[in-house]
Write a protein that holds these residues in place. Structure first.
Motif, PDB file in Angstrom:
ATOM      1  N   HIS A  65      -8.349   2.011 -15.111  1.00 44.46           N
ATOM      2  CA  HIS A  65      -9.700   2.110 -14.544  1.00 44.46           C
ATOM      3  C   HIS A  65      -9.649   2.591 -13.094  1.00 44.46           C
ATOM      4  O   HIS A  65     -10.423   3.468 -12.687  1.00 44.46           O
ATOM      5  N   ILE A  66      -8.723   2.027 -12.304  1.00 46.34           N
ATOM      6  CA  ILE A  66      -8.608   2.396 -10.886  1.00 46.34           C
ATOM      7  C   ILE A  66      -8.157   3.849 -10.747  1.00 46.34           C
ATOM      8  O   ILE A  66      -8.594   4.565  -9.841  1.00 46.34           O
ATOM      9  N   ALA A  67      -7.289   4.293 -11.660  1.00 44.65           N
ATOM     10  CA  ALA A  67      -6.813   5.685 -11.619  1.00 44.65           C
ATOM     11  C   ALA A  67      -7.981   6.662 -11.776  1.00 44.65           C
ATOM     12  O   ALA A  67      -7.987   7.747 -11.189  1.00 44.65           O
ATOM     13  N   GLU A  68      -8.974   6.262 -12.553  1.00 48.48           N
ATOM     14  CA  GLU A  68     -10.152   7.114 -12.774  1.00 48.48           C
ATOM     15  C   GLU A  68     -11.062   7.179 -11.544  1.00 48.48           C
ATOM     16  O   GLU A  68     -11.768   8.154 -11.343  1.00 48.48           O
ATOM     17  N   THR A  69     -11.022   6.125 -10.724  1.00 51.12           N
ATOM     18  CA  THR A  69     -11.897   6.093  -9.537  1.00 51.12           C
ATOM     19  C   THR A  69     -11.352   6.951  -8.397  1.00 51.12           C
ATOM     20  O   THR A  69     -12.101   7.354  -7.512  1.00 51.12           O
ATOM     21  N   GLY A  70     -10.028   7.180  -8.394  1.00 53.04           N
ATOM     22  CA  GLY A  70      -9.432   7.998  -7.345  1.00 53.04           C
ATOM     23  C   GLY A  70      -9.148   7.247  -6.055  1.00 53.04           C
ATOM     24  O   GLY A  70      -8.850   7.866  -5.025  1.00 53.04           O
ATOM     25  N   ASP A  71      -9.244   5.919  -6.057  1.00 54.98           N
ATOM     26  CA  ASP A  71      -8.949   5.100  -4.872  1.00 54.98           C
ATOM     27  C   ASP A  71      -7.431   4.962  -4.736  1.00 54.98           C
ATOM     28  O   ASP A  71      -6.802   4.114  -5.354  1.00 54.98           O
ATOM     29  N   LYS A  72      -6.812   5.837  -3.907  1.00 50.76           N
ATOM     30  CA  LYS A  72      -5.344   5.925  -3.831  1.00 50.76           C
ATOM     31  C   LYS A  72      -4.701   4.635  -3.312  1.00 50.76           C
ATOM     32  O   LYS A  72      -3.662   4.212  -3.800  1.00 50.76           O
ATOM     33  N   GLU A  73      -5.309   4.027  -2.286  1.00 46.00           N
ATOM     34  CA  GLU A  73      -4.725   2.807  -1.714  1.00 46.00           C
ATOM     35  C   GLU A  73      -4.741   1.666  -2.737  1.00 46.00           C
ATOM     36  O   GLU A  73      -3.741   0.969  -2.940  1.00 46.00           O
ATOM     37  N   HIS A  74      -5.884   1.482  -3.384  1.00 49.03           N
ATOM     38  CA  HIS A  74      -6.018   0.450  -4.411  1.00 49.03           C
ATOM     39  C   HIS A  74      -5.098   0.748  -5.593  1.00 49.03           C
ATOM     40  O   HIS A  74      -4.494  -0.161  -6.187  1.00 49.03           O
ATOM     41  N   LEU A  75      -4.972   2.029  -5.920  1.00 47.66           N
ATOM     42  CA  LEU A  75      -4.130   2.446  -7.043  1.00 47.66           C
ATOM     43  C   LEU A  75      -2.663   2.101  -6.784  1.00 47.66           C
ATOM     44  O   LEU A  75      -1.964   1.615  -7.676  1.00 47.66           O
ATOM     45  N   GLN A  76      -2.214   2.338  -5.549  1.00 44.85           N
ATOM     46  CA  GLN A  76      -0.815   2.052  -5.214  1.00 44.85           C
ATOM     47  C   GLN A  76      -0.515   0.554  -5.329  1.00 44.85           C
ATOM     48  O   GLN A  76       0.524   0.162  -5.873  1.00 44.85           O
ATOM     49  N   LYS A  77      -1.444  -0.282  -4.854  1.00 41.42           N
ATOM     50  CA  LYS A  77      -1.254  -1.732  -4.954  1.00 41.42           C
ATOM     51  C   LYS A  77      -1.233  -2.180  -6.416  1.00 41.42           C
ATOM     52  O   LYS A  77      -0.431  -3.040  -6.800  1.00 41.42           O
ATOM     53  N   SER A  78      -2.098  -1.598  -7.216  1.00 41.39           N
ATOM     54  CA  SER A  78      -2.154  -1.960  -8.636  1.00 41.39           C
ATOM     55  C   SER A  78      -0.878  -1.532  -9.362  1.00 41.39           C
ATOM     56  O   SER A  78      -0.391  -2.235 -10.244  1.00 41.39           O
ATOM     57  N   LYS A  79      -0.348  -0.360  -8.975  1.00 37.42           N
ATOM     58  CA  LYS A  79       0.911   0.112  -9.578  1.00 37.42           C
ATOM     59  C   LYS A  79       2.057  -0.849  -9.260  1.00 37.42           C
ATOM     60  O   LYS A  79       2.893  -1.144 -10.116  1.00 37.42           O
ATOM     61  N   GLU A  80       2.079  -1.319  -8.016  1.00 37.96           N
ATOM     62  CA  GLU A  80       3.142  -2.244  -7.607  1.00 37.96           C
ATOM     63  C   GLU A  80       3.043  -3.563  -8.374  1.00 37.96           C
ATOM     64  O   GLU A  80       4.051  -4.108  -8.840  1.00 37.96           O
ATOM     65  N   LYS A  81       1.814  -4.069  -8.520  1.00 33.99           N
ATOM     66  CA  LYS A  81       1.610  -5.319  -9.271  1.00 33.99           C
ATOM     67  C   LYS A  81       1.992  -5.121 -10.731  1.00 33.99           C
ATOM     68  O   LYS A  81       2.657  -5.977 -11.345  1.00 33.99           O
ATOM     69  N   ASN A  82       1.591  -3.979 -11.292  1.00 34.65           N
ATOM     70  CA  ASN A  82       1.899  -3.671 -12.694  1.00 34.65           C
ATOM     71  C   ASN A  82       3.414  -3.594 -12.916  1.00 34.65           C
ATOM     72  O   ASN A  82       3.938  -4.090 -13.918  1.00 34.65           O
ATOM     73  N   GLN A  83       4.108  -2.981 -11.956  1.00 33.28           N
ATOM     74  CA  GLN A  83       5.555  -2.842 -12.068  1.00 33.28           C
ATOM     75  C   GLN A  83       6.258  -4.202 -12.004  1.00 33.28           C
ATOM     76  O   GLN A  83       7.206  -4.464 -12.752  1.00 33.28           O
ATOM     77  N   LYS A  84       5.774  -5.069 -11.112  1.00 34.35           N
ATOM     78  CA  LYS A  84       6.364  -6.412 -11.003  1.00 34.35           C
ATOM     79  C   LYS A  84       6.175  -7.206 -12.296  1.00 34.35           C
ATOM     80  O   LYS A  84       7.089  -7.899 -12.752  1.00 34.35           O
ATOM     81  N   LEU A  85       4.966  -7.103 -12.870  1.00 34.91           N
ATOM     82  CA  LEU A  85       4.697  -7.797 -14.135  1.00 34.91           C
ATOM     83  C   LEU A  85       5.578  -7.242 -15.251  1.00 34.91           C
ATOM     84  O   LEU A  85       6.108  -8.001 -16.078  1.00 34.91           O
ATOM     85  N   THR A  86       5.756  -5.921 -15.272  1.00 34.83           N
ATOM     86  CA  THR A  86       6.594  -5.294 -16.299  1.00 34.83           C
ATOM     87  C   THR A  86       8.030  -5.793 -16.201  1.00 34.83           C
ATOM     88  O   THR A  86       8.661  -6.139 -17.213  1.00 34.83           O
ATOM     89  N   GLU A  87       8.559  -5.828 -14.972  1.00 37.41           N
ATOM     90  CA  GLU A  87       9.925  -6.304 -14.783  1.00 37.41           C
ATOM     91  C   GLU A  87      10.064  -7.777 -15.164  1.00 37.41           C
ATOM     92  O   GLU A  87      11.077  -8.202 -15.721  1.00 37.41           O
ATOM     93  N   LYS A  88       9.024  -8.560 -14.847  1.00 39.03           N
ATOM     94  CA  LYS A  88       9.038  -9.989 -15.192  1.00 39.03           C
ATOM     95  C   LYS A  88       9.086 -10.165 -16.705  1.00 39.03           C
ATOM     96  O   LYS A  88       9.833 -11.010 -17.227  1.00 39.03           O
TER      97      LYS A  88
END
Length: 348
Positions: free
Chosen positions: A296-319
């Motif tokens: 959803h965030i990727a569709e909005t184009g909010d780069k700063e928010h997108l980067q934070k969400s990617k980092e959270k997503n990556q941490k959850l994936t590794e967990k």
């Protein structure tokens, strides 16, 4: 030839020779099997990397990819252990190697990586309105599930618990069908074998595999009867655990003739194991939510928010990769232990 040109040619020849000497093994078997040390790939065995790369190309869900990663890590560990045994002159009958092949076939079929068309969509193990019957992909299970949902005998928590039992039953049936198919192909090859040595080994091997399949089919039939009973009557206090895999292990332990002390100790460990599974499932749900938010965030184009969400997503994936490996390795260890102890008791 001028001295300068001669020196230039000599230096080029020496440099090329040094590179050839150092890099001559680039395409050797050892280099290919241990590429992860040199190229940053996920696994030390090339065929597992190829499977992993194929899964990413097919764009499996984030949860499915994390689960596949855990399965491939366990497969990698088992294959590397087998290579050590093989180097020591063990596994002469090829039983361990055959088991590894079957295990990899199951993994590939489970995640739709075996080249066969799948009639069911890639979904998680959690209830999604409108898609449950598609995921079950079995009219008998669909009928039972719809009856349970509309009966009013289950709380929301109990329905989710029952759903996990349905999915577990479907997965057991799927694995049985893969093993049956693998055994059928092995028997077909066996019929066409010319070598006398092969003829001496194969019948015992095939007999053992048929025994394994009979045990699995018996477990599947028992599981279906249980689902039928629970769907009609609701839950009672007969089950000691909520998780189907843990209940399967507990049933195996009770049939293995453990002593009372051994059974109590094993039950305590199963409680810890169930907690580990529940923690893993909790993070799986979080990853599903995080993945949807990320899209959803990727569709909005909010780069700063997108980067934070990617980092959270990556941490959850590794967990989830970490927890998934621990859960599946623990399940493997517990299954081996209860099977081994059961055999020891039955031989007494």
């Amino acid at each position: 030839m001028s001295p300068h040109l001669f020196l230039l040619l000599l230096c080029s020849w020496l440099l090329f020779g040094a590179q050839a000497g150092n890099g001559g093994g680039k395409y050797t078997r050892e280099m290919n099997e241990n590429r992860s040390d040199r190229e940053g790939t996920e696994f030390r065995i090339m065929k597992l990397n190829q499977i992993w790369e194929k899964a990413q190309r097919l764009q499996l869900s984030a949860v499915k990819l994390a689960e596949l990663h855990s399965d491939l890590k366990i497969q990698e560990k088992d294959e590397l252990n087998w290579k050590k045994l093989k180097a020591e002159g063990l596994d002469n009958d090829g039983e361990r190697e055959a088991k590894l092949r079957r295990s990899l076939n199951v993994i590939m079929a489970t995640y739709g990586l075996d080249g066969k068309k799948k009639s069911e969509p890639e979904e998680s193990n959690y209830i999604k309105e409108g898609t449950e019957n598609d995921v079950l992909n079995d009219p008998r299970l669909e009928k039972l599930w719809n009856k349970a949902k509309s009966s009013g005998k289950f709380s929301e928590e109990e329905l989710e618990k029952l759903w996990r039992e349905f999915i577990h039953h479907k997965e057991k049936t799927h694995e049985y069908n893969i093993l049956l198919d693998t055994l059928s192909r092995t028997e077909e090859i066996h019929k066409n074998v010319i070598s006398p040595d092969e003829e001496e080994v194969k019948p015992e091997f095939l007999h053992d595999k048929h025994s394994d399949l009979k045990d699995k089919l018996r477990s599947i039939n028992h599981g279906f009867e249980r689902l039928r009973k629970v769907s009609h009557e609701g839950y009672d206090s007969e089950r000691d655990f909520n998780e189907p895999r843990v209940n399967d292990l507990w049933d195996m332990a009770k049939k293995a003739n453990f002593s009372d002390n051994e059974l109590d100790s094993f039950k305590d460990e199963l409680k810890h194991f169930e907690t580990k599974i529940e923690k893993h499932q909790h993070y799986q749900k979080q990853l599903e939510v995080s993945h949807e938010k990320l899209k959803h965030i990727a569709e909005t184009g909010d780069k700063e928010h997108l980067q934070k969400s990617k980092e959270k997503n990556q941490k959850l994936t590794e967990k989830i990769k970490e927890l998934g490996y621990k859960v599946k390795k623990h399940l493997q260890d517990l299954t081996n232990r209860v099977s081994r102890n059961g055999l020891e008791h039955n031989e007494l």
